[in-house]
Design a protein around this motif. Structure first.
Motif, PDB file in Angstrom:
ATOM      1  N   ARG A  31       6.929   9.083   4.817  1.00 46.03           N
ATOM      2  CA  ARG A  31       7.155   8.219   3.660  1.00 46.03           C
ATOM      3  C   ARG A  31       7.607   6.854   4.156  1.00 46.03           C
ATOM      4  O   ARG A  31       8.199   6.729   5.237  1.00 46.03           O
ATOM      5  CB  ARG A  31       8.198   8.825   2.719  1.00 46.03           C
ATOM      6  CG  ARG A  31       9.543   9.111   3.353  1.00 46.03           C
ATOM      7  CD  ARG A  31      10.487   9.832   2.402  1.00 46.03           C
ATOM      8  NE  ARG A  31      11.722  10.245   3.056  1.00 46.03           N
ATOM      9  CZ  ARG A  31      12.789   9.481   3.200  1.00 46.03           C
ATOM     10  NH1 ARG A  31      12.770   8.247   2.715  1.00 46.03           N
ATOM     11  NH2 ARG A  31      13.874   9.922   3.798  1.00 46.03           N
ATOM     12  N   PHE A  32       7.296   5.844   3.389  1.00 46.62           N
ATOM     13  CA  PHE A  32       7.733   4.486   3.686  1.00 46.62           C
ATOM     14  C   PHE A  32       9.036   4.192   2.952  1.00 46.62           C
ATOM     15  O   PHE A  32       9.257   4.675   1.846  1.00 46.62           O
ATOM     16  CB  PHE A  32       6.683   3.465   3.234  1.00 46.62           C
ATOM     17  CG  PHE A  32       5.398   3.512   4.008  1.00 46.62           C
ATOM     18  CD1 PHE A  32       5.350   3.134   5.333  1.00 46.62           C
ATOM     19  CD2 PHE A  32       4.224   3.921   3.399  1.00 46.62           C
ATOM     20  CE1 PHE A  32       4.166   3.171   6.052  1.00 46.62           C
ATOM     21  CE2 PHE A  32       3.039   3.954   4.095  1.00 46.62           C
ATOM     22  CZ  PHE A  32       3.002   3.577   5.422  1.00 46.62           C
ATOM     23  N   LYS A  33       9.874   3.387   3.587  1.00 45.68           N
ATOM     24  CA  LYS A  33      11.142   2.978   2.969  1.00 45.68           C
ATOM     25  C   LYS A  33      11.350   1.493   3.239  1.00 45.68           C
ATOM     26  O   LYS A  33      11.302   1.058   4.392  1.00 45.68           O
ATOM     27  CB  LYS A  33      12.303   3.795   3.545  1.00 45.68           C
ATOM     28  CG  LYS A  33      13.650   3.465   2.905  1.00 45.68           C
ATOM     29  CD  LYS A  33      14.761   4.343   3.484  1.00 45.68           C
ATOM     30  CE  LYS A  33      16.106   4.042   2.851  1.00 45.68           C
ATOM     31  NZ  LYS A  33      17.192   4.876   3.441  1.00 45.68           N
ATOM     32  N   VAL A  34      11.544   0.730   2.179  1.00 46.20           N
ATOM     33  CA  VAL A  34      11.813  -0.703   2.310  1.00 46.20           C
ATOM     34  C   VAL A  34      13.310  -0.899   2.488  1.00 46.20           C
ATOM     35  O   VAL A  34      14.117  -0.518   1.641  1.00 46.20           O
ATOM     36  CB  VAL A  34      11.323  -1.474   1.068  1.00 46.20           C
ATOM     37  CG1 VAL A  34      11.630  -2.967   1.205  1.00 46.20           C
ATOM     38  CG2 VAL A  34       9.828  -1.254   0.855  1.00 46.20           C
ATOM     39  N   VAL A  35      13.694  -1.448   3.638  1.00 43.76           N
ATOM     40  CA  VAL A  35      15.097  -1.734   3.941  1.00 43.76           C
ATOM     41  C   VAL A  35      15.225  -3.223   4.199  1.00 43.76           C
ATOM     42  O   VAL A  35      14.279  -3.982   4.027  1.00 43.76           O
ATOM     43  CB  VAL A  35      15.585  -0.899   5.146  1.00 43.76           C
ATOM     44  CG1 VAL A  35      15.516   0.579   4.830  1.00 43.76           C
ATOM     45  CG2 VAL A  35      14.769  -1.201   6.398  1.00 43.76           C
ATOM     46  N   SER A  36      16.394  -3.660   4.644  1.00 45.39           N
ATOM     47  CA  SER A  36      16.620  -5.088   4.811  1.00 45.39           C
ATOM     48  C   SER A  36      15.700  -5.689   5.862  1.00 45.39           C
ATOM     49  O   SER A  36      15.887  -5.480   7.052  1.00 45.39           O
ATOM     50  CB  SER A  36      18.077  -5.379   5.181  1.00 45.39           C
ATOM     51  OG  SER A  36      18.591  -4.460   6.079  1.00 45.39           O
ATOM     52  N   GLY A  37      14.704  -6.420   5.366  1.00 40.87           N
ATOM     53  CA  GLY A  37      13.789  -7.127   6.247  1.00 40.87           C
ATOM     54  C   GLY A  37      12.744  -6.269   6.909  1.00 40.87           C
ATOM     55  O   GLY A  37      11.958  -6.787   7.709  1.00 40.87           O
ATOM     56  N   LEU A  38      12.716  -4.967   6.617  1.00 43.40           N
ATOM     57  CA  LEU A  38      11.806  -4.060   7.322  1.00 43.40           C
ATOM     58  C   LEU A  38      11.182  -3.054   6.360  1.00 43.40           C
ATOM     59  O   LEU A  38      11.709  -2.791   5.275  1.00 43.40           O
ATOM     60  CB  LEU A  38      12.549  -3.275   8.412  1.00 43.40           C
ATOM     61  CG  LEU A  38      13.149  -4.031   9.589  1.00 43.40           C
ATOM     62  CD1 LEU A  38      14.009  -3.074  10.415  1.00 43.40           C
ATOM     63  CD2 LEU A  38      12.057  -4.653  10.445  1.00 43.40           C
ATOM     64  N   ILE A  39      10.051  -2.496   6.798  1.00 42.25           N
ATOM     65  CA  ILE A  39       9.492  -1.299   6.185  1.00 42.25           C
ATOM     66  C   ILE A  39       9.555  -0.207   7.257  1.00 42.25           C
ATOM     67  O   ILE A  39       9.024  -0.384   8.352  1.00 42.25           O
ATOM     68  CB  ILE A  39       8.039  -1.502   5.742  1.00 42.25           C
ATOM     69  CG1 ILE A  39       7.932  -2.650   4.756  1.00 42.25           C
ATOM     70  CG2 ILE A  39       7.486  -0.220   5.122  1.00 42.25           C
ATOM     71  CD1 ILE A  39       6.504  -3.051   4.439  1.00 42.25           C
ATOM     72  N   GLU A  40      10.244   0.883   6.949  1.00 41.21           N
ATOM     73  CA  GLU A  40      10.374   1.973   7.911  1.00 41.21           C
ATOM     74  C   GLU A  40       9.438   3.123   7.535  1.00 41.21           C
ATOM     75  O   GLU A  40       9.200   3.384   6.349  1.00 41.21           O
ATOM     76  CB  GLU A  40      11.809   2.488   7.959  1.00 41.21           C
ATOM     77  CG  GLU A  40      12.795   1.484   8.536  1.00 41.21           C
ATOM     78  CD  GLU A  40      14.207   2.037   8.612  1.00 41.21           C
ATOM     79  OE1 GLU A  40      15.011   1.499   9.398  1.00 41.21           O
ATOM     80  OE2 GLU A  40      14.519   3.002   7.869  1.00 41.21           O
ATOM     81  N   VAL A  41       8.938   3.791   8.560  1.00 44.26           N
ATOM     82  CA  VAL A  41       8.135   5.006   8.372  1.00 44.26           C
ATOM     83  C   VAL A  41       9.012   6.189   8.764  1.00 44.26           C
ATOM     84  O   VAL A  41       9.442   6.295   9.912  1.00 44.26           O
ATOM     85  CB  VAL A  41       6.856   4.980   9.224  1.00 44.26           C
ATOM     86  CG1 VAL A  41       6.013   6.213   8.938  1.00 44.26           C
ATOM     87  CG2 VAL A  41       6.052   3.714   8.953  1.00 44.26           C
ATOM     88  N   HIS A  42       9.282   7.071   7.808  1.00 43.74           N
ATOM     89  CA  HIS A  42      10.158   8.215   8.029  1.00 43.74           C
ATOM     90  C   HIS A  42       9.359   9.516   7.999  1.00 43.74           C
ATOM     91  O   HIS A  42       8.427   9.667   7.202  1.00 43.74           O
ATOM     92  CB  HIS A  42      11.227   8.296   6.930  1.00 43.74           C
ATOM     93  CG  HIS A  42      12.272   7.239   7.005  1.00 43.74           C
ATOM     94  ND1 HIS A  42      13.588   7.502   7.327  1.00 43.74           N
ATOM     95  CD2 HIS A  42      12.200   5.899   6.811  1.00 43.74           C
ATOM     96  CE1 HIS A  42      14.279   6.379   7.317  1.00 43.74           C
ATOM     97  NE2 HIS A  42      13.460   5.385   7.002  1.00 43.74           N
ATOM     98  N   ALA A  43       9.725  10.437   8.879  1.00 41.97           N
ATOM     99  CA  ALA A  43       9.230  11.802   8.743  1.00 41.97           C
ATOM    100  C   ALA A  43       9.836  12.403   7.481  1.00 41.97           C
ATOM    101  O   ALA A  43      11.017  12.233   7.211  1.00 41.97           O
ATOM    102  CB  ALA A  43       9.618  12.630   9.966  1.00 41.97           C
ATOM    103  N   ASP A  44       9.015  13.092   6.694  1.00 43.72           N
ATOM    104  CA  ASP A  44       9.470  13.674   5.438  1.00 43.72           C
ATOM    105  C   ASP A  44       9.688  15.173   5.637  1.00 43.72           C
ATOM    106  O   ASP A  44       8.726  15.938   5.675  1.00 43.72           O
ATOM    107  CB  ASP A  44       8.431  13.435   4.345  1.00 43.72           C
ATOM    108  CG  ASP A  44       8.930  13.847   2.967  1.00 43.72           C
ATOM    109  OD1 ASP A  44       9.936  14.575   2.904  1.00 43.72           O
ATOM    110  OD2 ASP A  44       8.312  13.440   1.965  1.00 43.72           O
ATOM    111  N   PRO A  45      10.935  15.619   5.787  1.00 45.81           N
ATOM    112  CA  PRO A  45      11.182  17.038   6.063  1.00 45.81           C
ATOM    113  C   PRO A  45      10.707  17.950   4.947  1.00 45.81           C
ATOM    114  O   PRO A  45      10.411  19.124   5.185  1.00 45.81           O
ATOM    115  CB  PRO A  45      12.704  17.112   6.241  1.00 45.81           C
ATOM    116  CG  PRO A  45      13.235  15.899   5.542  1.00 45.81           C
ATOM    117  CD  PRO A  45      12.188  14.847   5.687  1.00 45.81           C
ATOM    118  N   ALA A  46      10.597  17.439   3.725  1.00 42.36           N
ATOM    119  CA  ALA A  46      10.142  18.276   2.614  1.00 42.36           C
ATOM    120  C   ALA A  46       8.667  18.622   2.737  1.00 42.36           C
ATOM    121  O   ALA A  46       8.213  19.627   2.199  1.00 42.36           O
ATOM    122  CB  ALA A  46      10.402  17.568   1.286  1.00 42.36           C
TER     123      ALA A  46
END
Length: 258
Positions: A31-46
């Motif tokens: 999943r993608f997550k918009v954080v301060s100044g960045l877009i992070e790609v996270h593994a989705d444990p679900a």
């Protein structure tokens, strides 16, 4: 730290566009997550299925493919996307981060690749004539841009197209992410050239591998590339993947920048 509204709006557009584009795995276990100044790609444990993929190799390949979609969407909006793989050792679930840097002048190749992300899947095995070697070499050049290598394999007894193996230097999570980016770029480039690329993740021995590779190369993906019809023509292709089962939903064009 607060994110400027314009930056967040652009980032959210990119996340939507990248999520809608095709990827190389049957489940979006990221999943993608918009954080301060960045877009992070996270593994989705679900959604991650450790019983089927205990090391998370397929997860990393799929996430790498999603990164390409994100980068192409950023280019459409005129942003340079700066990617860091595995940016935080203390947060192993963060597979990559993307920073929207300065202005980017989109190339014709990027427009063609982005257009390929908007096409629906056409299921079915690769079947058709072998593409010309210069076209296969062009695909190999696209793969090299992502830090991987495409090696042609000898034709098998039951194959009609060009067999190939996508390799990396090493077999770490970072290399899996690079392989995923390289595979996605290859598939989109093939579609833009009226080619079909059928693929499976490499596992175990690959017949003919040692004959065409150098020491230190690791096979990541096996492919068979064929033409659609009698000739390869630009921007009229299709893409099928044996490991892909994404729904063929309508692809919406990327919204224009405000």
């Amino acid at each position: 730290m607060n994110v400027p509204a314009a930056v967040r709006a652009s980032a959210e557009r990119l996340v939507v566009a990248a999520t809608m584009g095709p990827t190389v795995h049957d489940v979006h276990a990221w999943r993608f997550k918009v954080v301060s100044g960045l877009i992070e790609v996270h593994a989705d444990p679900a959604r991650f299925r450790p019983s089927h993929d205990p090391a998370g190799r397929g997860l990393h390949l799929s996430s790498g493919a999603a990164l390409v979609n994100l980068r192409l969407a950023a280019a459409q909006l005129g942003h340079e996307a700066v990617v860091r793989l595995l940016p935080d050792a203390g947060r192993p679930s963060v597979l990559a981060s993307v920073r929207l840097a300065g202005r980017h002048r989109i190339s014709r190749e990027e427009r063609l690749l982005y257009a390929a992300t908007l096409r629906p899947f056409r299921a079915g095995p690769a079947a058709g004539p072998c593409p010309p070697l210069p076209v296969v070499d062009e695909l190999a050049g696209e793969v090299r841009l992502e830090g991987a290598t495409l090696r042609r394999l000898p034709r098998g007894p039951h194959s009609t197209g060009q067999r190939a193996v996508l390799t990396t230097r090493g077999d770490s999570p970072a290399e899996w992410l690079r392989a995923g980016q390289a595979l996605q770029r290859l598939l989109l480039s093939a579609a833009a050239r009226s080619l079909v690329a059928s693929f499976v993740y490499a596992a175990g021995d690959v017949p003919g591998f040692e004959e065409v590779t150098e020491p230190g190369e690791t096979p990541q993906v096996l492919l068979e590339i064929t033409q659609v019809g009698d000739a390869a023509t630009p921007a009229a292709g299709r893409w099928t993947g044996r490991t892909t089962a994404a729904p063929a939903t309508a692809r919406a064009a990327l919204p224009a920048a405000p």
